[in-house]
Write a protein that holds these residues in place. Structure first.
Motif, mmCIF file in Angstrom:
data_model
loop_
_atom_site.group_PDB
_atom_site.id
_atom_site.type_symbol
_atom_site.label_atom_id
_atom_site.label_comp_id
_atom_site.label_asym_id
_atom_site.label_seq_id
_atom_site.Cartn_x
_atom_site.Cartn_y
_atom_site.Cartn_z
ATOM 1 N N GLU A 325 0.828 -1.209 0.000
ATOM 2 C CA GLU A 325 0.000 0.000 0.000
ATOM 3 C C GLU A 325 0.861 1.257 0.000
ATOM 4 O OE1 GLU A 325 1.086 -0.717 4.209
ATOM 5 O OE2 GLU A 325 0.530 -1.987 2.501
ATOM 6 N N GLN A 328 2.298 1.671 -3.576
ATOM 7 C CA GLN A 328 1.328 2.241 -4.516
ATOM 8 C C GLN A 328 1.175 3.741 -4.328
ATOM 9 O OE1 GLN A 328 1.447 -0.573 -6.622
ATOM 10 N NE2 GLN A 328 -0.332 0.637 -7.228
ATOM 11 N N ARG A 329 1.176 4.203 -3.085
ATOM 12 C CA ARG A 329 1.067 5.639 -2.821
ATOM 13 C C ARG A 329 2.293 6.390 -3.330
ATOM 14 N NH1 ARG A 329 -0.777 6.897 3.264
ATOM 15 N NH2 ARG A 329 -0.444 9.028 2.462
#
Length: 502
Positions: A325, A328-329
């Motif tokens: 996560e 992805q950011r």
């Protein structure tokens, strides 16, 4: 008969020799226990070598044990003995700050390595005190202005891209090898980056090869016993440093010639020598250092940036892989500012806008402070607490690694959001973020270091698809001498962007 007589005479001395050895062991043990007093630490230490063998054989286990000892004490301190020297390990953040705040001739001397002065030579920024140290830091400030940092950013990107292409090609052409270990690849990339950023145009190809060999001698010697005799790694390291300093001194001399000719700075030594010439022209106090002394200071920059940066790059890959996560950011943010296919470079302004990517970089440095300890030597008997005085000559190890796990919310969790504006833990727990040191010797190049880590994270995540080749204990800490993943960060990588870029 004569031989037997000599043998009898020799054997008659054996009890006295044994008694002398036992007496020396007894005296050394008493001295150690007298210094240690009530502090936790091993009860028995071998004479002279102390626990140095366990330190060399398994440094991770050695320092983990020292940390455990220190945590068991209300003071946050533990003791030990290595190669004839009494040492203290400082777990407590507040006591670490007390060490950092008292770097002066009549208190603590920053040494960078337990036997650093012998290894690094005399001309090094970390050994300076008082006004001389302030003057030196003021002189090198132009090395880290926005203009200088942008010059370095352009160099860093070019070299990072070159090496990412090489890694991707290696992975594509050598399918049988499977995963690749990134540590040596990152080390080589950083060494080229440091050389080019610091003294770029002044090192020939042959000089770079010699430089790389000598730096490897230096790295190996850092982790060995300090035996300064021919054939030993420590001697090889010391001689290598002398050659490296001589090479860097020659670069400084060549830079002065170019700056006198009015050419624009293209690397760190140019910005430095340009400033020196400006000072001389304005009839201010001259920069009273020889080229050899400047070479020594340049080596300090190299040592500070090279292995610490390699450590941070590897841990960045490790944590990004285990936190998809976050990955992805980062990719989403970077792609808002940088389109690789445009052949544009990432500017300093872009880096300043990448708030989350910077938060990731800072969290990597916090949770895995690359240089886990900052060795100092007590120049005098120093009252550290109300009831404990550090004996003169003690090597003191404030642990910036342990400080990173004090105060912060869930400190063992990789959480870049702690450094975002909403939480501002970098301000709330500023005293615990000691990866760049504190006090008068706080790292002068920390913006450069963060920029380099951000550039690598941005380019690696956007240009490369990667997955860790996980094995038992692969993410455990190993000292080489900065900390890295135990498996040297083995990853499967493949190209993520268009062929025209990679």
């Amino acid at each position: 008969m004569e031989f037997l007589s000599l043998w009898d005479m020799a054997t008659s001395y054996i009890p006295y020799v044994i008694s002398l050895i036992a007496f020396i062991i007894f005296l050394e043990q008493i001295s150690y226990l007298k210094k240690r007093r009530f502090l936790p630490g091993p009860t028995f230490v071998l004479p002279f070598i102390g626990n140095s063998i366990s330190l060399v054989v398994n440094p991770t286990k050695f320092w983990d044990l020292q940390s455990s000892y220190a945590k068991s004490s209300p003071l946050g301190i533990s003791a030990n003995y290595i190669v004839g020297r009494y040492i203290l390990y400082i777990y407590s953040t507040e006591l670490s700050h007390k060490i950092f705040a008292n770097v002066r001739p009549d208190a603590f001397h920053l040494v960078g390595h337990p036997f650093g002065k012998k290894l690094f030579g005399d001309h090094n920024l970390i050994y300076m005190f008082g006004q001389d140290h302030k003057d030196m830091r003021r002189r090198i400030a132009p090395n880290f202005t926005p203009k200088a940092l942008q010059t370095y950013t352009n160099i860093q990107q070019r070299i990072i891209l070159k090496h990412l292409k090489s890694w991707s090609q290696k992975a594509a052409t050598d399918q049988s090898s499977g995963s690749i270990a990134l540590r040596i690849f990152c080390r080589d990339m950083n060494l080229e980056t440091s050389q080019t950023v610091f003294v770029g145009p002044y090192l020939s190809g042959e000089a770079r090869q010699r430089f790389n060999r000598d730096y490897n001698f230096f790295n190996v010697g850092l982790m060995k016993l300090p035996i300064d005799l021919p054939g030993f790694a420590f001697r090889n390291a010391r001689l290598a440093v002398e050659r490296l300093v001589e090479t860097l001194a020659g670069c400084a001399e060549e830079s002065v010639k170019r700056m006198k000719a009015g050419e624009e700075p293209t690397c760190l030594i140019d910005f430095w020598m340009q400033e020196n010439l400006r000072v001389l022209a304005e009839a201010e106090k001259p920069f009273e250092y020889s080229y050899k002394e400047i070479g020594g200071h340049l080596f300090d920059f190299l040592f500070a940036s090279q292995d610490a940066s390699t450590s941070s790059l590897l841990w960045a890959v490790t944590f990004l892989d285990s936190h998809p996560e976050v990955l992805q950011r980062v990719r989403k943010e970077v792609e808002q500012y940088w389109v690789p296919e445009s052949n544009a470079t990432i500017t300093g302004e872009m880096l300043r806008e990448m708030k989350y990517t910077e938060a990731v970089a800072r969290e990597v440095v916090r949770i895995r402070a690359p240089a886990t300890m900052v060795p100092h030597i007590a120049g005098v008997d120093f009252p550290l607490t109300e009831n404990y005085v550090i004996p003169k000559g003690t090597i003191v190890f404030p642990s910036v690694f342990d400080s990173s796990f004090q105060g912060f919310t869930e400190p063992g969790r990789f959480d870049p959001d702690r450094f975002m504006d909403e939480r501002q833990e970098d301000r709330v727990y500023k005293r615990n973020f000691l990866a760049f040191g504190a006090g008068s010797h706080q790292c002068v190049g920390q913006r450069y270091a963060i920029n380099h880590l951000m550039l690598f994270i941005a380019m690696f995540t956007v240009l490369i698809d990667f997955k860790r080749d996980r094995s038992d204990g692969c993410d455990e800490i190993a000292y080489v001498p900065t900390i890295v993943p135990k498996d040297d960060c083995r990853v499967f990588i493949s190209q993520r962007c268009s062929q025209s870029i990679m």
